[in-house]
Design an enzyme around this catalytic site. Structure first.
Site, PDB file in Angstrom:
ATOM      1  N   HIS A   1     -25.287  -3.092   0.666  1.00 45.70           N
ATOM      2  CA  HIS A   1     -26.424  -3.089   0.066  1.00 45.70           C
ATOM      3  C   HIS A   1     -27.105  -4.317   0.082  1.00 45.70           C
ATOM      4  O   HIS A   1     -26.281  -5.742  -0.079  1.00 45.70           O
ATOM      5  CB  HIS A   1     -26.119  -2.652  -1.627  1.00 45.70           C
ATOM      6  CG  HIS A   1     -25.628  -1.395  -1.351  1.00 45.70           C
ATOM      7  ND1 HIS A   1     -26.547  -0.266  -1.586  1.00 45.70           N
ATOM      8  CD2 HIS A   1     -24.442  -0.644  -1.631  1.00 45.70           C
ATOM      9  CE1 HIS A   1     -25.941   0.794  -1.699  1.00 45.70           C
ATOM     10  NE2 HIS A   1     -24.666   0.590  -1.618  1.00 45.70           N
TER      11      HIS A   1
ATOM     12  N   GLU B   1       0.933  -1.082  -0.174  1.00 40.60           N
ATOM     13  CA  GLU B   1       0.025  -0.036   0.013  1.00 40.60           C
ATOM     14  C   GLU B   1       0.712   1.140  -0.028  1.00 40.60           C
ATOM     15  O   GLU B   1       1.876   1.370   0.781  1.00 40.60           O
ATOM     16  CB  GLU B   1      -0.905  -0.115   1.267  1.00 40.60           C
ATOM     17  CG  GLU B   1      -1.663   1.476   1.715  1.00 40.60           C
ATOM     18  CD  GLU B   1      -2.506   1.731   0.536  1.00 40.60           C
ATOM     19  OE1 GLU B   1      -2.273   3.057   0.122  1.00 40.60           O
ATOM     20  OE2 GLU B   1      -3.265   0.934   0.008  1.00 40.60           O
TER      21      GLU B   1
ATOM     22  N   SER C   1     -19.870  -3.992  -0.228  1.00 38.76           N
ATOM     23  CA  SER C   1     -20.931  -4.987  -0.092  1.00 38.76           C
ATOM     24  C   SER C   1     -20.498  -6.244  -0.420  1.00 38.76           C
ATOM     25  O   SER C   1     -20.571  -7.507  -0.021  1.00 38.76           O
ATOM     26  CB  SER C   1     -22.432  -4.839  -0.535  1.00 38.76           C
ATOM     27  OG  SER C   1     -22.775  -3.378  -0.067  1.00 38.76           O
TER      28      SER C   1
END
Length: 495
Positions: free
Chosen positions: A54, A36, A347
């Site tokens: 969701h 990262e 999600s």
């Protein structure tokens, strides 16, 4: 040049997708390295999004978004306890204002059923207003999705990484990838700001930068357009205004301006959707904020702007394909794409990780499952949620749990120290904030910020001047600089 490191698989990107993939791959006997470029995880899209799990009714069934959303939602039911995630299963309502909107609800209902979303139903206006009495009264109904929820996206990202590290994966921050290195059309590793790292496979989960990195390997098959969304977050004092996630009927570009509770009891409105050229542009604008206020008030007219505590913006990685790009490169052997992950990417994250594992198997990677895979992370201490007796016992074992550092969120020094020393621990002030919520309250760190800075310096064994707020050069304090002053004599003689 010989590699400074060697791994079976390198994952580029420490957002929720990269860390979920790392955790899923850590089930197998593999040498996994996640890199990262920022000083901490969850510093891109994963730190500035809606935090919605969701239900899965929005995307078409023939898309990856449609196929992976409901599966991801289902997986979070198990992960919630295993990884000590902050989730509230509050459900969602897509609100219709007229008959055209009602037709959209019918389409979403049918689509959701094809996607395997449980419990969907269209409610009449009176049932909707009984659930949400502060909604605008001029509604014609709403699609109710009981399986939707709200999650802390920082916690999810960090928990995936923690568990991956528990199971032998390595995470290296402040390691930017300059290019994906190939030889005769096959991946050999990545050239980074720390040197060359060799690997058999590279998984590109670099968010808004994924297409640029893909091109360095010779794969020009897709492009990413950063899409900015602005938000306003409100104090917990007004969380009574909404009980569920409230959506307007969606457009082709966006799910629209929503009004939603958060996993920790705040309220937020947003986001809008603006395509931008700069992949670092997270500035808010008066025009953008006015737009989301107007959109939110179409749903909940009594949005109290005086209770706003912070505004922010995040970027979605919108691919030119309109869908997730989760596949092996067709031009570079060993390169796997996990790109174009915009909503419902959070999600779908655990389902995306499953799919990446299957792709690697199809590419010839031999997987040997670990018999000793650790499924759960150690539970965190939440001293404010304990009973008086439990808290007294905790303080007796460690007095730091009795010293409150963040008054708004009631976070103790013990919790902050824990966050610094856990796997993938906090190294910045905002890193502490993302892990503990110290600084997330009404005063936004005005009281606890200096105290958190001092704790970081002490626990990391670094000077105060080496403590950063968030990004690589975001130092909070500097040594005093000597100033040479010329003494000036003032003549007080009157003429």
């Amino acid at each position: 040049m010989p590699p400074i490191e060697q791994a079976d698989i390198i994952i580029i990107g420490g957002g929720v997708i990269g860390t979920a993939i790392a955790r899923e791959l850590a089930r197998y006997r593999l040498d996994i390295l996640l890199v990262e470029r920022q000083p901490d995880l969850a510093m891109g899209t994963s730190k500035a999004n809606s935090g919605i799990l969701h239900a899965g009714f929005d995307a078409h069934p023939d898309t990856l978004k449609g196929q992976l959303n409901a599966r991801g939602n289902e997986l979070y039911r198990t992960l919630e306890d295993e990884l000590d995630l902050d989730i509230r299963w509050v459900g969602s309502l897509v609100v219709a204002k007229d008959e055209e909107d009602r037709k959209v609800l019918e389409e979403l209902l049918e689509r959701g059923r094809k996607n395997g979303v449980p419990g969907l139903e269209i409610l009449p206006p009176e049932a909707v207003l009984a659930r949400e009495p502060h909604l605008a009264p001029d509604i014609t109904g709403a699609l109710w999705a009981p399986s939707a929820g709200v999650i802390c996206p920082f916690r999810a990202t960090i928990a995936f990484a923690e568990n991956a590290v528990q199971n032998g994966a390595r995470v290296v921050t402040e390691c930017g990838v300059n290019k994906i290195v190939t030889d005769n059309g096959k991946v050999t590793g990545v050239d980074t700001t720390l040197g060359f790292i060799g690997a058999r496979y590279v998984i590109n989960a670099a968010g808004v930068h994924a297409d640029c990195l893909s091109r360095t390997a010779g794969d020009n098959s897709y492009s990413i357009k950063p899409r900015k969304g602005e938000y306003i977050l409100f104090d917990k004092a007004v969380n009574h205004l909404v009980n569920t996630v409230l959506f307007p009927t969606p457009s082709k570009v966006s799910k629209g301006i929503l009004v939603s509770p958060t996993a920790h009891g705040n309220l937020f409105i947003g986001p809008n959707a603006e395509d931008v050229a700069d992949a670092e542009d997270v500035a808010t604008s008066s025009q953008g904020l006015e737009g989301i206020i107007a959109g939110a008030r179409r749903l909940v007219p009594a949005i109290p702007l005086q209770a706003a505590i912070v505004q922010f913006a995040g970027l979605r990685a919108a691919a030119n394909t309109g869908d997730f790009i989760i596949q092996a490169s067709e031009t570079v052997s060993g390169l796997i794409h996990a790109a174009g992950i915009q909503s419902p990417g959070l999600s779908a994250a655990p389902a995306i990780a499953e799919k990446i594992v299957h792709i690697l198997q199809e590419q010839g990677l031999s997987l040997q499952a670990k018999a000793d895979f650790i499924t759960a992370t150690p539970k965190r201490v939440h001293s404010s949620e304990l009973s008086y007796e439990e808290r007294q016992q905790l303080i007796k074992s460690n007095p730091l749990y009795g010293r409150v550092i963040c008054r708004c969120e009631i976070i103790s020094e013990g919790e902050i120290v824990d966050a610094i020393h856990r796997p993938c621990g906090a190294r910045t002030v905002d890193g502490v904030k993302r892990r503990t919520r110290a600084g997330s309250g009404r005063c936004q760190g005005g009281f606890c910020g200096p105290k958190v800075t001092a704790i970081l310096a002490r626990e990391l064994g670094i000077p105060i001047t080496a403590v950063r707020k968030d990004a690589s050069q975001s130092y909070l304090f500097y040594d005093k600089m000597p100033v040479e002053c010329e003494v000036v004599s003032h003549d007080r003689t009157h003429s």
